[in-house]
Write an enzyme that holds these catalytic residues in place. Structure first.
Site, short mmCIF file in Angstrom:
data_model
loop_
_atom_site.label_atom_id
_atom_site.label_comp_id
_atom_site.label_asym_id
_atom_site.label_seq_id
_atom_site.Cartn_x
_atom_site.Cartn_y
_atom_site.Cartn_z
N GLU A 110 16.27 6.97 -8.94
CA GLU A 110 16.47 6.44 -7.63
C GLU A 110 18.09 6.90 -7.20
O GLU A 110 18.85 7.50 -8.01
CB GLU A 110 16.41 4.93 -7.62
CG GLU A 110 15.34 4.53 -7.98
CD GLU A 110 13.97 4.89 -7.20
OE1 GLU A 110 14.56 4.97 -5.81
OE2 GLU A 110 12.99 4.80 -7.54
N LYS A 142 10.99 -5.10 -19.53
CA LYS A 142 9.66 -4.64 -20.15
C LYS A 142 9.48 -5.34 -21.64
O LYS A 142 8.54 -5.77 -22.19
CB LYS A 142 9.26 -3.34 -20.21
CG LYS A 142 9.11 -2.62 -18.85
CD LYS A 142 9.14 -1.21 -19.12
CE LYS A 142 9.06 -0.66 -17.32
NZ LYS A 142 9.37 1.08 -17.57
N GLY A 168 13.06 13.32 -8.64
CA GLY A 168 12.65 12.29 -8.27
C GLY A 168 12.43 11.30 -9.41
O GLY A 168 11.82 9.91 -9.18
N PHE A 221 0.79 -1.01 -0.10
CA PHE A 221 -0.02 -0.02 0.01
C PHE A 221 1.03 1.07 0.18
O PHE A 221 0.67 2.03 0.74
CB PHE A 221 -1.08 0.03 1.15
CG PHE A 221 -2.31 0.91 1.09
CD1 PHE A 221 -3.07 0.60 -0.02
CD2 PHE A 221 -2.28 2.00 1.72
CE1 PHE A 221 -4.14 1.34 -0.14
CE2 PHE A 221 -3.59 2.65 1.77
CZ PHE A 221 -4.39 2.67 0.70
N THR A 254 3.45 -4.61 -4.19
CA THR A 254 4.76 -4.68 -3.18
C THR A 254 5.79 -4.09 -3.78
O THR A 254 5.98 -4.05 -4.95
CB THR A 254 5.08 -6.13 -2.58
OG1 THR A 254 5.12 -6.87 -3.98
CG2 THR A 254 3.57 -6.48 -1.76
N GLY A 276 3.84 7.00 -12.65
CA GLY A 276 3.09 8.02 -12.04
C GLY A 276 2.11 7.38 -11.18
O GLY A 276 1.58 6.15 -11.30
N GLU A 297 -1.52 -5.27 -17.05
CA GLU A 297 -1.34 -4.15 -18.23
C GLU A 297 -0.27 -3.07 -17.58
O GLU A 297 0.38 -2.39 -18.47
CB GLU A 297 -2.91 -3.37 -18.34
CG GLU A 297 -2.86 -2.18 -19.33
CD GLU A 297 -2.42 -2.79 -20.75
OE1 GLU A 297 -1.65 -2.22 -21.47
OE2 GLU A 297 -3.16 -3.89 -21.29
N VAL A 313 4.46 -2.54 -18.24
CA VAL A 313 5.41 -1.99 -19.46
C VAL A 313 5.22 -0.56 -19.46
O VAL A 313 6.40 0.04 -19.38
CB VAL A 313 4.89 -2.61 -20.76
CG1 VAL A 313 5.92 -2.07 -21.85
CG2 VAL A 313 5.09 -4.17 -20.69
#
Length: 353
Positions: free
Chosen positions: A214, A229, A211, A10, A101, A326, A154, A157
């Site tokens: 990383e 991907k 941001g 979460f 997760t 996003g 979905e 990728v």
């Protein structure tokens, strides 16, 4: 009746979907033909809460925002706390597991084990985690089918931009001979900044500050994120069971300002291009920086935007551009899987993806 969800994880993406479910409640009900009810959430850091009669999702989001913990959710009749992810998957009354997760993409864990447990319990999975789809797509798809469950991937990728289901549903009858694209927003942003005069290290620092990258940007910079991907696309769209060792992979760390200037002088632009090419019965897979012509649709993709081109024998190239990451965008990808599951269940059909 309501379609019941259990969130495993979460963080940003899970909360993004929860916010969409609240904001679009009426539209989701219309699209799915039933209410959607979140009954459980289990997060390795925030704790867990389960109520078979449903959780107050607005209250969940408020509690998490204020305290950072699901343990602060009020104790109500039938509320259970302290369940780990596997217990939540196996023992709650959820119809679908939303698996979001933090997962090690090189091993696919813990997401792969979560998918296995869900399918064994006859529960659907929707996930934006690349690991399960890239490393164990054939096994997990077969397991889902065996237990009458659905496997929604979905968002693995290009986040919410339609990438996997779109060619299967809208391009049937075409032989897709090549798939190529820009699948990593971080590297594309860095190359865009370098075109504007920054060095590689300056552009990387800017991406980290904003941001986009990383603290350890290796997965993006070396092309590994894009590689996984490519593997998913090969498995799902081309039906070829590639593995990481089948993909030639090179990142952008060696691109210099002189390289950028050389490309510009030739009317070209550097992009980190992911590519699948059919050659007879084989598929050649690669991720590598390429100088592409400015009239190529991929050349116009700047910043963190992603894009994909399907080369079709009947209608020619089809290019789709959009967000590759996003909070809301990835949350939407999970919602699109949930709606698709509902539509397929009504028709008694299995899932294409």
């Amino acid at each position: 009746m309501a379609h019941k969800l259990a969130f495993i994880g979460f963080g940003t993406v899970g909360q993004g979907l929860a916010e969409i479910l609240l904001r679009k409640q009426q539209l989701v009900r219309q699209e799915m033909g039933e209410d959607v009810q979140v009954v459980a959430i289990s997060d390795a850091i925030k704790g867990s809460v389960y109520n078979p009669d449903g959780l107050d999702l607005a209250l969940v989001l408020d509690v998490v925002k204020r305290t950072g913990s699901l343990e602060s959710y009020p104790d109500e009749r039938s509320t259970q706390k302290g369940w780990d992810s596997l217990k939540t998957i196996r023992e709650t009354n959820a119809d679908t597991i939303v698996e979001v997760t933090f997962t090690n993409v090189r091993t696919g864990q813990p997401a792969i084990d979560h998918c296995r447990a869900a399918f064994a319990a006859g529960k659907n999975v929707v996930t934006s985690n690349k690991g399960p789809a890239a490393l164990q797509y054939a096994e997990l798809s077969a397991l889902a089918q065996e237990h009458g469950a659905y496997f929604g991937i979905e968002g693995t990728v290009m986040s919410g931009t339609p990438t996997l289901r779109m060619p299967l549903l809208t391009l049937p009858g075409n032989d897709i001979t090549e798939i190529r694209g820009i699948f990593n927003g971080t590297t594309n942003y860095i190359l865009t900044c370098m075109e504007r005069g920054m060095t590689y290290h300056e552009a990387l620092a800017r991406a980290q500050q904003l941001g986009y990258a990383e603290a350890d940007p290796t997965s993006d910079i070396e092309g590994y994120d894009a590689m996984y991907k490519v593997i998913i696309l090969a498995n799902v769209v081309m039906g070829v069971p590639l593995q990481p060792h089948d993909v030639t992979c090179r990142g952008i760390a060696d691109i210099t300002p002189a390289d950028i200037q050389r490309a510009g002088a030739q009317g070209k632009r550097w992009k980190l291009v992911s590519r699948l090419v059919k050659r007879g019965a084989d598929v050649i897979a690669s991720v590598a920086p390429e100088m592409i012509s400015l009239d190529d649709p991929l050349a116009s993709v700047s910043g963190t935007t992603n894009a994909i081109t399907y080369e079709c024998d009947l209608i020619g190239p089809v290019t789709v551009m959009g967000a590759g990451a996003g909070r809301t965008e990835t949350g939407f990808s999970l919602l699109s899987d949930l709606i698709y599951i509902a539509h397929q269940a009504k028709r008694g059909h299995g899932m294409l993806v």
